[in-house]
Design a protein around this motif. Structure first.
Motif, mmCIF file in Angstrom:
data_model
loop_
_atom_site.group_PDB
_atom_site.id
_atom_site.type_symbol
_atom_site.label_atom_id
_atom_site.label_comp_id
_atom_site.label_asym_id
_atom_site.label_seq_id
_atom_site.Cartn_x
_atom_site.Cartn_y
_atom_site.Cartn_z
ATOM 1 N N PRO A 161 0.854 -1.071 0.005
ATOM 2 C CA PRO A 161 0.068 0.021 -0.018
ATOM 3 C C PRO A 161 0.715 1.216 0.062
ATOM 4 O O PRO A 161 2.044 1.141 0.584
ATOM 5 N N LEU A 162 0.426 2.287 -0.662
ATOM 6 C CA LEU A 162 1.147 3.577 -0.558
ATOM 7 C C LEU A 162 0.365 4.619 0.314
ATOM 8 O O LEU A 162 -0.906 4.342 0.483
ATOM 9 N N PRO A 163 1.027 5.687 0.667
ATOM 10 C CA PRO A 163 0.319 6.544 1.543
ATOM 11 C C PRO A 163 -0.900 7.377 1.145
ATOM 12 O O PRO A 163 -1.181 7.313 -0.166
ATOM 13 N N PHE A 164 -1.652 7.889 1.814
ATOM 14 C CA PHE A 164 -2.986 8.063 1.248
ATOM 15 C C PHE A 164 -3.032 9.089 0.496
ATOM 16 O O PHE A 164 -3.798 9.507 -0.596
ATOM 17 N N ASN A 165 -1.704 10.123 0.448
ATOM 18 C CA ASN A 165 -1.781 11.241 -0.501
ATOM 19 C C ASN A 165 -1.427 10.904 -1.887
ATOM 20 O O ASN A 165 -1.860 11.480 -2.682
ATOM 21 N N VAL A 166 -0.993 9.766 -2.062
ATOM 22 C CA VAL A 166 -0.899 9.379 -3.465
ATOM 23 C C VAL A 166 -2.185 9.020 -3.931
ATOM 24 O O VAL A 166 -2.879 9.225 -5.277
ATOM 25 N N LEU A 167 -3.395 8.327 -3.286
ATOM 26 C CA LEU A 167 -4.566 7.978 -3.757
ATOM 27 C C LEU A 167 -5.441 9.269 -3.723
ATOM 28 O O LEU A 167 -6.120 9.366 -4.797
ATOM 29 N N GLN A 168 -5.053 10.436 -3.165
ATOM 30 C CA GLN A 168 -5.540 11.846 -3.068
ATOM 31 C C GLN A 168 -5.436 12.257 -4.541
ATOM 32 O O GLN A 168 -6.361 13.117 -4.606
ATOM 33 N N THR A 169 -4.502 12.233 -4.932
ATOM 34 C CA THR A 169 -4.231 12.767 -6.526
ATOM 35 C C THR A 169 -5.360 12.330 -7.334
ATOM 36 O O THR A 169 -5.527 13.270 -8.515
ATOM 37 N N ARG A 170 -6.014 11.304 -7.218
ATOM 38 C CA ARG A 170 -7.191 11.048 -8.357
ATOM 39 C C ARG A 170 -8.683 11.133 -7.576
ATOM 40 O O ARG A 170 -9.689 11.031 -8.420
ATOM 41 N N ILE A 171 -8.679 11.617 -6.349
ATOM 42 C CA ILE A 171 -9.961 11.768 -5.849
ATOM 43 C C ILE A 171 -10.455 13.014 -6.161
ATOM 44 O O ILE A 171 -9.782 14.166 -6.425
ATOM 45 N N GLY A 172 -11.653 13.030 -6.692
ATOM 46 C CA GLY A 172 -12.288 14.533 -7.352
ATOM 47 C C GLY A 172 -11.866 14.904 -8.592
ATOM 48 O O GLY A 172 -12.597 15.735 -9.223
ATOM 49 N N ARG A 173 -11.184 13.737 -9.160
ATOM 50 C CA ARG A 173 -10.883 13.975 -10.870
ATOM 51 C C ARG A 173 -12.118 13.722 -11.700
ATOM 52 O O ARG A 173 -12.568 12.637 -11.369
ATOM 53 N N LYS A 174 -12.698 14.388 -12.480
ATOM 54 C CA LYS A 174 -13.592 13.911 -13.500
ATOM 55 C C LYS A 174 -12.998 13.274 -14.455
ATOM 56 O O LYS A 174 -13.604 12.082 -14.844
ATOM 57 N N ASN A 175 -11.736 13.164 -14.811
ATOM 58 C CA ASN A 175 -11.183 12.388 -16.005
ATOM 59 C C ASN A 175 -9.936 12.087 -15.309
ATOM 60 O O ASN A 175 -9.053 12.626 -14.803
ATOM 61 N N LEU A 176 -9.660 10.636 -15.552
ATOM 62 C CA LEU A 176 -8.655 9.937 -15.085
ATOM 63 C C LEU A 176 -7.560 9.848 -16.308
ATOM 64 O O LEU A 176 -7.709 8.570 -16.944
ATOM 65 N N SER A 177 -6.470 10.625 -16.139
ATOM 66 C CA SER A 177 -5.631 10.618 -17.323
ATOM 67 C C SER A 177 -4.563 9.014 -17.128
ATOM 68 O O SER A 177 -4.573 8.617 -16.099
ATOM 69 N N LYS A 178 -4.109 8.879 -18.164
ATOM 70 C CA LYS A 178 -3.217 7.559 -18.425
ATOM 71 C C LYS A 178 -2.008 7.701 -17.204
ATOM 72 O O LYS A 178 -1.606 6.978 -16.521
ATOM 73 N N LYS A 179 -1.511 9.234 -16.865
ATOM 74 C CA LYS A 179 -0.575 9.306 -15.969
ATOM 75 C C LYS A 179 -0.876 9.017 -14.571
ATOM 76 O O LYS A 179 -0.436 8.605 -13.715
ATOM 77 N N ILE A 180 -2.235 9.576 -14.533
ATOM 78 C CA ILE A 180 -2.871 9.379 -12.926
ATOM 79 C C ILE A 180 -2.929 7.935 -12.576
ATOM 80 O O ILE A 180 -2.689 7.276 -11.399
ATOM 81 N N LEU A 181 -3.600 7.097 -13.750
ATOM 82 C CA LEU A 181 -3.710 5.674 -13.312
ATOM 83 C C LEU A 181 -2.412 4.938 -13.052
ATOM 84 O O LEU A 181 -2.343 4.242 -12.442
ATOM 85 N N THR A 182 -1.470 5.690 -13.866
ATOM 86 C CA THR A 182 0.071 4.694 -13.863
ATOM 87 C C THR A 182 0.564 5.146 -12.362
ATOM 88 O O THR A 182 1.381 4.276 -11.671
ATOM 89 N N ASP A 183 0.332 6.397 -11.895
ATOM 90 C CA ASP A 183 1.062 7.046 -10.851
ATOM 91 C C ASP A 183 0.499 6.603 -9.588
ATOM 92 O O ASP A 183 1.011 6.542 -8.496
ATOM 93 N N SER A 184 -0.873 6.342 -9.575
ATOM 94 C CA SER A 184 -1.889 5.918 -8.378
ATOM 95 C C SER A 184 -2.694 4.733 -8.726
ATOM 96 O O SER A 184 -3.989 4.930 -8.706
ATOM 97 N N PRO A 185 -2.051 3.609 -8.964
ATOM 98 C CA PRO A 185 -2.805 2.326 -9.235
ATOM 99 C C PRO A 185 -3.744 1.841 -8.075
ATOM 100 O O PRO A 185 -3.111 2.164 -6.842
#
Length: 538
Positions: free
Chosen positions: A295-319
């Motif tokens: 598991p990674l720290p919560f702040n990593v998951l936080q980068t995708r919370i609230g995003r309307k569109n999940l970019s390829k970079k977000i999916l790669t950085d925060s699987p």
């Protein structure tokens, strides 16, 4: 609207539980069924979409109040609430509107197709039709700032008393993606419709904290005195992610967060494992960012919370993956009445047969035979990226809401530093005339560097004393914010710390709050930025 405005104000004026229930029951007994459903929607977070932006509302409120803009803004800073400020500054209106809550919300929703001029005309006309109390609540609805000081449990209790339906059943029925336009009061109270919505989650069972009032956690001896024989309990890590229910029904999949947000599309990595589940399965677990099986720290998951569109970079950085710890429905049957051990056995079977175990993970049971051993294991929590340990009675059923007795969370002590208060701002609502929101700083050489804001943790008596200090020790004013004499020291607790390029201090804290006022410590002995950053290495 008059009945709803009176309900809102009556609930706001009392802290007595029985009085709140009485007020709610009276509302349910006297208003049309459509208003009951709109009230339930508002009280469970289903607010109408904002149709007019805040800037326009302010401009038109200033015009309706017939006062200078500067006076309106100064009044807003004093009152601390935009909806209340607008209702107080507008001319008194002795009459009140005969329109129901349902009719007003329908008009608000219809604004989506109106021009700006039409919206202005409608709003000015509406304000002129309402008395000050109605106008206040109307403004709350219009600006999207509607909040109410009553728990959902109390609303359900009042509704249960009025309808004769058990509270747990009602709690379940008001969950899901319903809106008052498509879910009637008759449907709510008719038992046969309770399972019509295949997406509907179950009410979450919440753990009660094992802790002292100071937030210092109890020892093994304290836990044993409270919970008894360790053999009666199972222990798991308390993960720091997004609590979620994952549903497979009718060939469709749904992911619900604990806040009743439908988040299916936000976690595409979980879709394959959910689609492969047997139909009629509901799982309860935690969604976390995962990489290389850890598991990674919560702040990593936080980068995708609230995003309307999940970019390829977000999916790669925060699987993401999910750690599942309970099974609530199996083969279409509600199994919440089965014991913790029985539900766990069914869950293990589901996970063991899954071809997607990288994302469908099972919450590990911690091996322990005494509270002393478990206390020692608990010290490893931060290394596990966990907040502590969950304790679940093996014979426990899956219940509704926060209940003492069968689920407990034994968290680790928060991280903490001693910091100096340097800024203060007034609060909102009943604290609108008190300085309750504070900014804290630590030493970087001979300078104080701000690193966190906090507004919880002090008693009312302490807040009054801090407010007294702020008003007599203000150095500068920047709108609603005051720079104060750097003298008061507080211990600030937090759950985690991460590097941040957005903050002057270079760090960001997770859940900062005030643990205590350090009357015994002068400002010179407050902690340093270096000591804060040392937590980053842990």
């Amino acid at each position: 609207m008059k009945a709803f405005a009176q309900l809102f104000l009556s609930l706001d004026e009392t802290n007595k539980t029985n009085e709140k229930v009485k007020v709610l029951k009276n509302y349910f007994a006297t208003v049309p069924d459509t208003d009951k459903m709109h009230m339930l929607a508002l009280f469970t977070g289903r607010r109408p979409k904002r149709q007019i932006n805040a800037t326009l509302i302010r401009h038109w409120a200033i015009e309706a109040s017939n006062i200078p803009a500067w006076l309106f803004e100064e009044s807003y800073h004093v009152v601390g609430d935009l909806a209340e400020t607008m209702s107080l500054l507008m001319p008194e209106n002795e009459s009140s509107s005969s329109k129901t809550l349902t009719e007003w919300i329908a008009e608000i929703n219809a604004l989506a197709d109106k021009t700006e001029a039409e919206k202005k005309d409608w709003l000015l006309t509406s304000w002129a039709m309402l008395d000050s109390q109605e106008r206040f609540v109307f403004n709350k609805l219009l600006t999207g700032s509607f909040r109410i000081g009553v728990s959902q449990n109390l609303v359900v209790k009042a509704l249960a008393d009025v309808t004769g339906i058990e509270a747990p059943a009602l709690t379940h029925r008001i969950m899901g993606k319903w809106m008052p336009e498509n879910y009637t009061f008759d449907q709510l109270v008719q038992e046969q419709t309770a399972s019509d919505d295949i997406s509907r989650p179950y009410p979450f069972f919440l753990a009660y904290p094992i802790q002292e009032t100071s937030e210092r956690q109890k020892s093994a001896a304290d836990v044993e005195a409270s919970l008894g024989d360790a053999e009666q309990w199972q222990a798991e890590w308390k993960w720091d992610g997004i609590r979620a229910q994952m549903i497979k029904r009718g060939g469709e999949i749904f992911i619900w967060s604990r806040g009743e947000d439908l988040a299916t599309e936000k976690f595409p990595e979980l879709h394959s494992f959910l689609q492969a589940l047997p139909d009629g399965t509901v799982l309860d677990g935690e969604i976390l960012s995962f990489r290389d099986g850890k598991p990674l720290p919560f702040n990593v998951l936080q980068t995708r919370i609230g995003r309307k569109n999940l970019s390829k970079k977000i999916l790669t950085d925060s699987p993401v993956a999910t750690i599942v710890y309970d099974c609530l429905e199996y083969e279409g049957e509600d199994i919440r009445s089965k014991t913790q051990a029985e539900r766990r056995s069914l869950l293990e079977g589901l996970q063991g047969n899954s071809a997607y175990q990288e994302v469908f993970r099972l919450s590990t049971l911690i091996d322990f035979n005494s509270w002393e051993k478990l206390e020692s294991i608990r010290e490893q929590s931060r290394a596990m990226i966990a907040e502590g340990i969950m304790l679940k009675r093996k014979s426990a059923t899956y219940q509704v809401g926060r209940r003492r007795g069968d689920w407990w969370k034994w968290k680790i002590d928060p991280l903490s530093v001693d910091a100096v208060m340097i800024y203060a701002q007034k609060g909102h609502g009943r604290r609108a005339d008190l300085y309750t929101d504070y900014t804290f700083a630590v030493w970087d050489g001979d300078k104080l560097v701000p690193f966190a804001k906090a507004y919880s943790g002090l008693t009312d008596a302490e807040i009054n004393k801090v407010d007294y200090f702020v008003k007599r020790n203000t150095l500068e004013k920047f709108g609603p914010v005051r720079t104060v004499k750097p003298e008061l020291v507080f211990e600030i607790g937090f759950e985690g710390i991460n590097r941040s390029t957005r903050h002057k201090s270079g760090i960001a804290l997770r859940f900062p709050r005030i643990l205590r006022w350090r009357h015994d410590k002068p400002k010179e002995e407050a902690d340093t930025l270096e000591s804060l950053k040392a937590f980053l290495e842990d």
